[in-house]
Write an enzyme that holds these catalytic residues in place. Structure first.
Site, PDB file in Angstrom:
ATOM      1  N   SER A 192       0.821  -1.213   0.000  1.00 49.55           N
ATOM      2  CA  SER A 192       0.000   0.000   0.000  1.00 49.55           C
ATOM      3  C   SER A 192       0.850   1.256   0.000  1.00 49.55           C
ATOM      4  CB  SER A 192      -0.891   0.006   1.248  1.00 49.55           C
ATOM      5  OG  SER A 192      -1.509   1.265   1.420  1.00 49.55           O
ATOM      6  N   TYR A 201      -1.816  -0.113  10.749  1.00 50.36           N
ATOM      7  CA  TYR A 201      -2.101  -0.764   9.453  1.00 50.36           C
ATOM      8  C   TYR A 201      -0.929  -0.517   8.499  1.00 50.36           C
ATOM      9  CZ  TYR A 201      -3.505  -1.023   4.630  1.00 50.36           C
ATOM     10  OH  TYR A 201      -3.510  -1.276   3.283  1.00 50.36           O
ATOM     11  N   LYS A 212       2.154  -3.149   6.718  1.00 47.82           N
ATOM     12  CA  LYS A 212       2.555  -3.266   5.310  1.00 47.82           C
ATOM     13  C   LYS A 212       4.067  -3.059   5.182  1.00 47.82           C
ATOM     14  CE  LYS A 212      -1.395  -4.228   3.467  1.00 47.82           C
ATOM     15  NZ  LYS A 212      -1.633  -5.563   2.873  1.00 47.82           N
TER      16      LYS A 212
HETATM   17  C1  WQD Z   1      -9.538   9.564   0.765  1.00 52.57           C
HETATM   18  C2  WQD Z   1      -9.672  11.072   0.937  1.00 52.57           C
HETATM   19  C3  WQD Z   1      -9.980  11.831   3.205  1.00 52.57           C
HETATM   20  C4  WQD Z   1     -13.911  10.027   3.780  1.00 52.57           C
HETATM   21  C5  WQD Z   1      -7.134   4.516   2.822  1.00 52.57           C
HETATM   22  C6  WQD Z   1      -6.098   3.671   3.452  1.00 52.57           C
HETATM   23  C7  WQD Z   1      -5.141   3.175   2.402  1.00 52.57           C
HETATM   24  C8  WQD Z   1      -5.883   2.510   1.292  1.00 52.57           C
HETATM   25  C9  WQD Z   1      -6.982   3.394   0.733  1.00 52.57           C
HETATM   26  C10 WQD Z   1      -5.718   0.137   1.614  1.00 52.57           C
HETATM   27  C11 WQD Z   1      -8.911  11.592   2.154  1.00 52.57           C
HETATM   28  C12 WQD Z   1     -11.201  12.141   2.354  1.00 52.57           C
HETATM   29  C13 WQD Z   1     -12.704  10.416   3.223  1.00 52.57           C
HETATM   30  C14 WQD Z   1     -14.864  11.016   4.112  1.00 52.57           C
HETATM   31  C15 WQD Z   1     -13.397  12.705   3.287  1.00 52.57           C
HETATM   32  N1  WQD Z   1      -6.425   1.278   1.753  1.00 52.57           N
HETATM   33  N2  WQD Z   1     -12.470  11.727   2.988  1.00 52.57           N
HETATM   34  N3  WQD Z   1     -14.581  12.326   3.854  1.00 52.57           N
HETATM   35  O1  WQD Z   1      -7.300   7.508   3.741  1.00 52.57           O
HETATM   36  O2  WQD Z   1      -6.447   7.900   1.352  1.00 52.57           O
HETATM   37  O3  WQD Z   1      -6.501   5.631   2.265  1.00 52.57           O
HETATM   38  O4  WQD Z   1      -7.805   3.788   1.830  1.00 52.57           O
HETATM   39  O5  WQD Z   1      -4.660  -0.040   1.112  1.00 52.57           O
HETATM   40  O6  WQD Z   1      -4.262   2.299   3.038  1.00 52.57           O
HETATM   41  O7  WQD Z   1      -5.395   4.462   4.358  1.00 52.57           O
HETATM   42  O8  WQD Z   1      -8.638   6.766   1.727  1.00 52.57           O
HETATM   43  O9  WQD Z   1     -10.986   6.958   1.095  1.00 52.57           O
HETATM   44  O10 WQD Z   1     -10.391   7.099   3.568  1.00 52.57           O
HETATM   45  O11 WQD Z   1      -9.814   8.986   2.041  1.00 52.57           O
HETATM   46  O12 WQD Z   1     -13.159  13.900   3.068  1.00 52.57           O
HETATM   47  O13 WQD Z   1     -15.997  10.729   4.633  1.00 52.57           O
HETATM   48  O14 WQD Z   1     -11.050  11.389   1.177  1.00 52.57           O
HETATM   49  O15 WQD Z   1      -9.659  12.931   4.042  1.00 52.57           O
HETATM   50  O16 WQD Z   1      -8.335  12.805   1.782  1.00 52.57           O
HETATM   51  P1  WQD Z   1      -7.185   7.067   2.334  1.00 52.57           P
HETATM   52  P2  WQD Z   1     -10.034   7.404   2.148  1.00 52.57           P
END
Ligand code: WQD
Length: 346
Positions: free
Chosen positions: A129, A154, A158
């Site tokens: 990741s 998490y 990785k």
């Molecule tokens: C994306 C963006 C939030 C929800 C995670 C894991 C990573 C990978 C992918 C496995 C961010 C913003 C989110 C919401 C928002 N998983 N957001 N409101 O955190 O980049 O990565 O998932 O490998 O390991 O960490 O993904 O989809 O949670 O967030 O504004 O209700 O959307 O701040 O910028 P993230 P995410």
């Protein structure tokens, strides 16, 4: 290349795993699923069957159970390779329950590698990741970008798993591994028969968006718009899950039929960054739905901006993504509407 090589797919009933099972089959491989359904649902097997027109064999096994894994390897003769998806992946949950994450994510890789060595199965594709990069100093990130202290258990699992593969590679093992560093997988298969099935309130952006548009959630909260980005919201590299699944087919082909070092690491993303507001706008265009959202406070631990340099995967694997952000979001919306229909029909 038509081949009927048998590939074990751990976590093959999960979001990315189920899409990889479909793509492997369509590429002529014979995938066999290993999943304990602790973070996936049996309905995914039905979805895969509906797409492929036949069942895919599944062993209901916990990948941390070495003896149970041995029994799978005994019963499945001539395994050509393994793709290891089985892991927990919720950043927030990992902070609350670190031991659950270290046991499952690290323990399952160690158990799997031990059994692979015992049975001389020498090809592994590992699901890593972009979280291993932490908050990068420069963008886009390349595979040479220094891995920083992960900002969650998490992410640390990785990093530890990549270290395990590196130490194993230097130990004289016969196992060759390719680690794929995913960016942000989104969307669903065009058939809308498989997709992301978040249990409970979605942590991730896109399922929260589609559930808000479907009226399941009242509104989306954008976690901060005061970041150092053009519109103030976080930037990520959103890759369609089918493109990501295809990257695994390319990787397993490289291991089986190409030549590789004992360990190769590749970024798997689009190479393009999009902000949260850009994703919202693209979703509204793709779905024709106006999204109800508000700007809220930052989320603890969020990386302000990250997206991939995909040069290495392009040059060495010949891999490039084919799906636009809008098409990926349209597929996510189609999947959400499919889920609604299923719920209504129950
Ligand atoms: C994306 C963006 C939030 C929800 C995670 C894991 C990573 C990978 C992918 C496995 C961010 C913003 C989110 C919401 C928002 N998983 N957001 N409101 O955190 O980049 O990565 O998932 O490998 O390991 O960490 O993904 O989809 O949670 O967030 O504004 O209700 O959307 O701040 O910028 P993230 P995410």
């Amino acid at each position: 290349m038509k081949n009927s090589s048998k590939i074990l797919v751990t976590g093959g009933a999960g979001f990315i795993g189920s899409h990889a099972v479909v793509e492997l089959t369509e590429a002529g491989f014979e995938p066999v699923i290993v999943d304990n359904f602790s973070n996936s649902q049996e309905s995914a097997l039905k979805g895969i069957e509906a797409i492929l027109g036949h069942e895919v064999k599944c062993h209901r096994v916990d990948c941390t159970d070495t003896q149970a894994l041995r029994e799978v390897f005994v019963s499945e003769k001539d395994i050509a390779g393994v793709i290891h998806f089985a892991a927990y992946k919720a950043v927030g949950e990992s902070v609350a329950e670190p031991l659950k994450y270290y046991h499952n994510n690290v323990g399952s890789l160690v158990a799997l590698l031990q059994v692979m060595e015992e049975f001389t199965v020498t090809n592994l594709v590992f699901s890593s990741s972009c979280t291993v990069y932490g908050i990068p100093d420069a963008l886009p990130v390349t595979e040479a970008t220094p891995v920083k202290k992960a900002n969650s258990p998490y992410g640390n699992t990785k990093q530890i798993c990549e270290d395990i593969l590196s130490d194993l590679a230097n130990s004289g093992t016969q196992i060759k591994s390719i680690a794929l560093r995913y960016f942000n997988p989104i969307g669903a298969h065009a058939s809308a028969k498989i997709g992301e099935l978040p249990l409970g309130i979605p942590n991730n952006l896109v399922p929260f968006i589609t559930q808000t548009a479907a009226g399941i959630r009242e509104k989306l909260t954008v976690f901060g718009n005061d970041y150092d980005t053009p519109d103030g919201t976080n930037i990520r590299d959103y890759i369609h899950v089918v493109d990501l699944a295809k990257a695994h087919v390319v990787a397993i082909n490289k291991l089986l039929f190409g030549n590789t070092q004992k360990l190769e690491i590749y970024n798997v993303g689009t190479g393009k960054g999009n902000s949260v507001l850009e994703v919202i706008q693209a979703f509204e265009k793709a779905s024709g739905q106006k999204l109800n959202y508000q700007i809220g406070p930052r989320r603890e631990g969020d990386v302000p901006k990250i997206y991939a340099d995909v040069t290495k995967a392009t040059h060495e694997l010949g891999f490039k993504t084919e799906t636009s952000l809008e098409e990926a979001l349209r597929s996510a919306w189609n999947w959400q509407m499919h889920l609604e229909k299923q719920t209504v029909s129950k």
